[in-house]
Enzyme design. Structure first.
Site, PDB file in Angstrom:
ATOM      1  N   LYS A  14       0.844  -1.218   0.000  1.00  0.00           N
ATOM      2  CA  LYS A  14       0.000   0.000   0.000  1.00  0.00           C
ATOM      3  C   LYS A  14       0.871   1.256   0.000  1.00  0.00           C
ATOM      4  CE  LYS A  14      -2.006  -1.178   3.913  1.00  0.00           C
ATOM      5  NZ  LYS A  14      -1.278  -2.432   4.168  1.00  0.00           N
ATOM      6  N   ARG A  89      -9.881   0.375   8.606  1.00  0.00           N
ATOM      7  CA  ARG A  89      -9.443  -0.982   8.936  1.00  0.00           C
ATOM      8  C   ARG A  89     -10.538  -1.757   9.637  1.00  0.00           C
ATOM      9  NH1 ARG A  89      -3.739   0.244   9.118  1.00  0.00           N
ATOM     10  NH2 ARG A  89      -2.625  -1.642   8.598  1.00  0.00           N
ATOM     11  N   ARG A 128      12.073  -5.059   5.216  1.00  0.00           N
ATOM     12  CA  ARG A 128      11.782  -3.645   4.898  1.00  0.00           C
ATOM     13  C   ARG A 128      12.620  -2.679   5.745  1.00  0.00           C
ATOM     14  NH1 ARG A 128       5.738  -1.718   5.440  1.00  0.00           N
ATOM     15  NH2 ARG A 128       5.999  -2.610   7.509  1.00  0.00           N
ATOM     16  N   ARG A 161      11.122  -0.821  11.052  1.00  0.00           N
ATOM     17  CA  ARG A 161       9.974  -0.609  11.940  1.00  0.00           C
ATOM     18  C   ARG A 161       9.959  -1.641  13.056  1.00  0.00           C
ATOM     19  NH1 ARG A 161       4.813   0.354   8.084  1.00  0.00           N
ATOM     20  NH2 ARG A 161       3.861  -0.954   9.672  1.00  0.00           N
ATOM     21  N   ARG A 172       0.059  -9.102  13.330  1.00  0.00           N
ATOM     22  CA  ARG A 172      -0.567  -8.118  12.421  1.00  0.00           C
ATOM     23  C   ARG A 172      -1.367  -8.818  11.334  1.00  0.00           C
ATOM     24  NH1 ARG A 172       4.502  -5.093  10.593  1.00  0.00           N
ATOM     25  NH2 ARG A 172       3.148  -4.144   9.043  1.00  0.00           N
TER      26      ARG A 172
END
Ligand code: AP5
Ligand code: MG
Length: 217
Positions: A14, A89, A128, A161, A172
């Protein structure tokens, strides 16, 4: 001018896609995750509250999240459209957004749903690195920066992160799986959902999303 929600599980791309589309088409990108991370870095009361949930991979409560997002879309730069990333969400968030937009005679027009097989998402998230200043997104294998640990765009030091640890990624995914499907049904019922294949070269995915956006303009 487009009012759009980007839907997809954690790691679906996203943020990557919203940044590409913002730079190609000038559409304002609003990410509730980025807003919470900025508030947390600034140690505001909102940020500290949100961080408690984010660090566990859980959703920040609806009341806090909805009021933050609705205030953001009231700002001047959002008057000519936006692409929401990470909001809504929950169905409660989606309904609150619809009601708020309706009161100014606007509506979400299209919802590209970036679909990626779940077995690819863990590797995407644990590799990431992101820029805390300009939000650019990298990956150790698929999108390494030119200089290790340094943002290509603004030279800031890249960070990993805290919610990208494998155990938190699993929470998650578990947290978001059902909600994402429920939201897909919510927008399908409004005939706004467009499923986009989220595998392959990120720029091909950008083209797929842009062709979905072009259908409505
Ligand atoms: P948020 O920041 O929104 O995180 P998320 O939804 O978990 O999604 P991610 O940002 O992890 O993934 P992405 O889809 O943006 O993927 P990306 O482009 O980075 O939310 C974080 C937390 O905030 C939540 O857990 C929650 O606690 C809270 N929160 C936020 N909004 C909330 C809300 N509305 N309500 C309640 N709580 C909320 O890509 C991932 C990696 O994959 C990158 O390394 C990238 O380089 C790589 N990649 C991307 N595309 C490709 C590709 N095509 N091929 C190979 N690799 C790729
Ligand atoms: Mg993101």
């Amino acid at each position: 001018m487009v009012y759009c929600v980007l839907l997809g599980l954690p790691g679906a791309g996203k943020g990557t896609q919203a940044l590409n589309i913002a730079s190609d088409r000038g559409i304002l990108h609003i990410s509730t995750g980025d807003m919470f991370r900025e508030a947390s870095a600034n140690r505001t009361s909102l940020g500290l509250e949100a961080q408690e949930y984010m660090s566990k991979g859980e959703l920040v409560p609806d009341d806090v999240t909805i009021s933050m997002l609705l205030e953001r879309i009231e700002e001047d730069d959002a008057a000519s459209g936006f692409m929401l990333d990470g909001f809504p969400r929950t169905i409660k968030q989606a309904e609150a957004l619809d009601i708020a937009l309706e009161s100014s005679r606007k509506q979400i027009e299209v919802v590209p749903y970036i679909k990626v097989p779940e077995d690819l998402l863990m590797a995407r998230l644990t590799g990431r690195w992101s820029c805390p200043d300009c939000s650019a997104i990298y990956h150790t294998v698929t999108k390494a920066p030119e200089v290790d640990g340094v943002c290509d765009s603004c030279d800031s030091h890249l960070l990993q992160r805290s919610d990208d640890q494998p155990v938190t990624v699993k929470t998650r995914l578990d947290t978001n799986r059902e909600w994402t499907e429920a939201l897909a049904t919510y927008y399908e019922d409004q005939n706004k959902l467009r499923v986009v294949d989220g595998t392959g070269d990120p720029y091909l995915i950008t083209e797929r999303i842009i062709s979905v956006l072009d259908e409505i303009s």
